[in-house]
Design an enzyme around this catalytic site. Structure first.
Site, PDB file in Angstrom:
ATOM      1  N   VAL A 178       0.840  -1.202   0.000  1.00  0.00           N
ATOM      2  CA  VAL A 178       0.000   0.000   0.000  1.00  0.00           C
ATOM      3  C   VAL A 178       0.873   1.250   0.000  1.00  0.00           C
ATOM      4  O   VAL A 178       0.621   2.212  -0.738  1.00  0.00           O
ATOM      5  CB  VAL A 178      -0.957  -0.006   1.204  1.00  0.00           C
ATOM      6  CG1 VAL A 178      -1.619   1.369   1.382  1.00  0.00           C
ATOM      7  CG2 VAL A 178      -2.024  -1.076   1.026  1.00  0.00           C
ATOM      8  N   VAL A 224       2.388   1.753  -3.496  1.00  0.00           N
ATOM      9  CA  VAL A 224       1.418   2.237  -4.480  1.00  0.00           C
ATOM     10  C   VAL A 224       0.983   3.668  -4.164  1.00  0.00           C
ATOM     11  O   VAL A 224       0.814   4.498  -5.068  1.00  0.00           O
ATOM     12  CB  VAL A 224       0.201   1.291  -4.534  1.00  0.00           C
ATOM     13  CG1 VAL A 224      -0.908   1.871  -5.403  1.00  0.00           C
ATOM     14  CG2 VAL A 224       0.623  -0.074  -5.057  1.00  0.00           C
ATOM     15  N   GLU A 225       0.844   3.964  -2.883  1.00  0.00           N
ATOM     16  CA  GLU A 225       0.359   5.287  -2.491  1.00  0.00           C
ATOM     17  C   GLU A 225       1.426   6.378  -2.637  1.00  0.00           C
ATOM     18  O   GLU A 225       1.134   7.480  -3.121  1.00  0.00           O
ATOM     19  CB  GLU A 225      -0.126   5.262  -1.032  1.00  0.00           C
ATOM     20  CG  GLU A 225      -1.382   4.441  -0.791  1.00  0.00           C
ATOM     21  CD  GLU A 225      -2.648   5.136  -1.275  1.00  0.00           C
ATOM     22  OE1 GLU A 225      -2.562   6.258  -1.808  1.00  0.00           O
ATOM     23  OE2 GLU A 225      -3.728   4.549  -1.120  1.00  0.00           O
ATOM     24  N   SER A 226       2.664   6.080  -2.225  1.00  0.00           N
ATOM     25  CA  SER A 226       3.673   7.152  -2.168  1.00  0.00           C
ATOM     26  C   SER A 226       5.054   6.732  -2.631  1.00  0.00           C
ATOM     27  O   SER A 226       5.967   7.572  -2.645  1.00  0.00           O
ATOM     28  CB  SER A 226       3.785   7.657  -0.728  1.00  0.00           C
ATOM     29  OG  SER A 226       4.296   6.628   0.119  1.00  0.00           O
ATOM     30  N   TYR A 250      -6.142   0.416  -8.818  1.00  0.00           N
ATOM     31  CA  TYR A 250      -5.507   0.399  -7.485  1.00  0.00           C
ATOM     32  C   TYR A 250      -5.467  -1.026  -6.949  1.00  0.00           C
ATOM     33  O   TYR A 250      -4.436  -1.477  -6.417  1.00  0.00           O
ATOM     34  CB  TYR A 250      -6.312   1.318  -6.557  1.00  0.00           C
ATOM     35  CG  TYR A 250      -5.775   1.438  -5.160  1.00  0.00           C
ATOM     36  CD1 TYR A 250      -4.670   2.253  -4.886  1.00  0.00           C
ATOM     37  CD2 TYR A 250      -6.371   0.777  -4.086  1.00  0.00           C
ATOM     38  CE1 TYR A 250      -4.188   2.386  -3.588  1.00  0.00           C
ATOM     39  CE2 TYR A 250      -5.908   0.910  -2.804  1.00  0.00           C
ATOM     40  CZ  TYR A 250      -4.814   1.703  -2.554  1.00  0.00           C
ATOM     41  OH  TYR A 250      -4.322   1.843  -1.265  1.00  0.00           O
TER      42      TYR A 250
END
Length: 224
Positions: free
Chosen positions: A135, A138-140, A218
């Site tokens: 996560v 993928v997020e940052s 996502y």
């Protein structure tokens, strides 16, 4: 000497020669018999002794092998026990296969980053470490200072809360939020991630994963 005495004398001489011969034969036979018996006894004793020594040597070898094996076993047992205990008590938070979903691995360049913070949050909220790592990537991409156009901030792109750029605070809050969604949807990781990305309201509205391209992409980036 008259004829009768001559016959008697002759017979007596023959008898004495025969007796002497028989006596010598008996002595010789007895001697040979004793030698044979002694030799047989000696041979048997030697054979028995040889076999006994061989068996003793073999027994000694087996005994020493067992002792060595016992020593090795006693040396490795604590390690094996420790490994078994570690396996048994090892949290499932590191699993990449969770509730029938395969969590994709992170890139090699990000391995080890914030590992202690991730491990702490994973154990605290019972969330797989592999999921938190993925996560975050993928997020940052493991950048604690990134801020999205919508205002999502930090490693796990939080929308609310203070000090969101602090890695410890961000990972703890993001994992807590993710754990809440996992519990809400009874362990359904797909729905939990959809709620994390698009919000639980949209999951409820569409009765499952929202038809948003961003949310669907996502999910494919995190799980298989």
């Amino acid at each position: 000497m008259n004829p009768v005495e001559h016959v008697i004398s002759t017979r007596q001489a023959e008898f004495e020669r025969a007796f002497e011969a028989a006596k010598q034969s008996s002595t010789t036979f007895e001697t040979k018999l004793n030698e044979r018996l002694n030799a047989t006894t000696e041979q048997k004793t030697t054979s028995i002794q040889t076999v006994t020594d061989a068996e003793l040597n073999r027994a000694r070898e087996v005994y020493e092998a067992l002792i060595n094996q016992a020593d090795n076993t006693s040396t490795t047992i604590p390690n094996t026990t420790a490994e078994t205990t570690a396996t048994e008590t090892k949290p499932t938070t590191e699993s990449t296969n969770w509730n029938n979903y395969q969590i994709k691995p992170i890139s090699a360049e990000n391995e080890g980053k914030y590992s202690e913070l991730i491990k702490t949050a994973a154990a605290k909220y019972d969330v797989p470490e592999a999921l938190i790592k993925r996560v975050i990537q993928v997020e940052s991409n493991f950048n604690p200072s990134v801020v999205s156009s919508a205002g999502a901030t930090g490693l796990m792109q939080l929308m609310y809360g203070s000090n969101r750029t602090d890695p410890a605070t961000n990972i703890d809050s993001g994992t807590k939020q993710l754990a809440g969604y996992i519990k809400k949807y009874d362990g359904d990781l797909k729905l939990a991630l959809a709620a994390y990305n698009a919000g639980p309201g949209n999951v409820s509205k569409y009765g499952g994963v929202p038809p948003f391209k961003e949310t669907q992409n996502y999910l494919t980036k995190i799980i298989e």
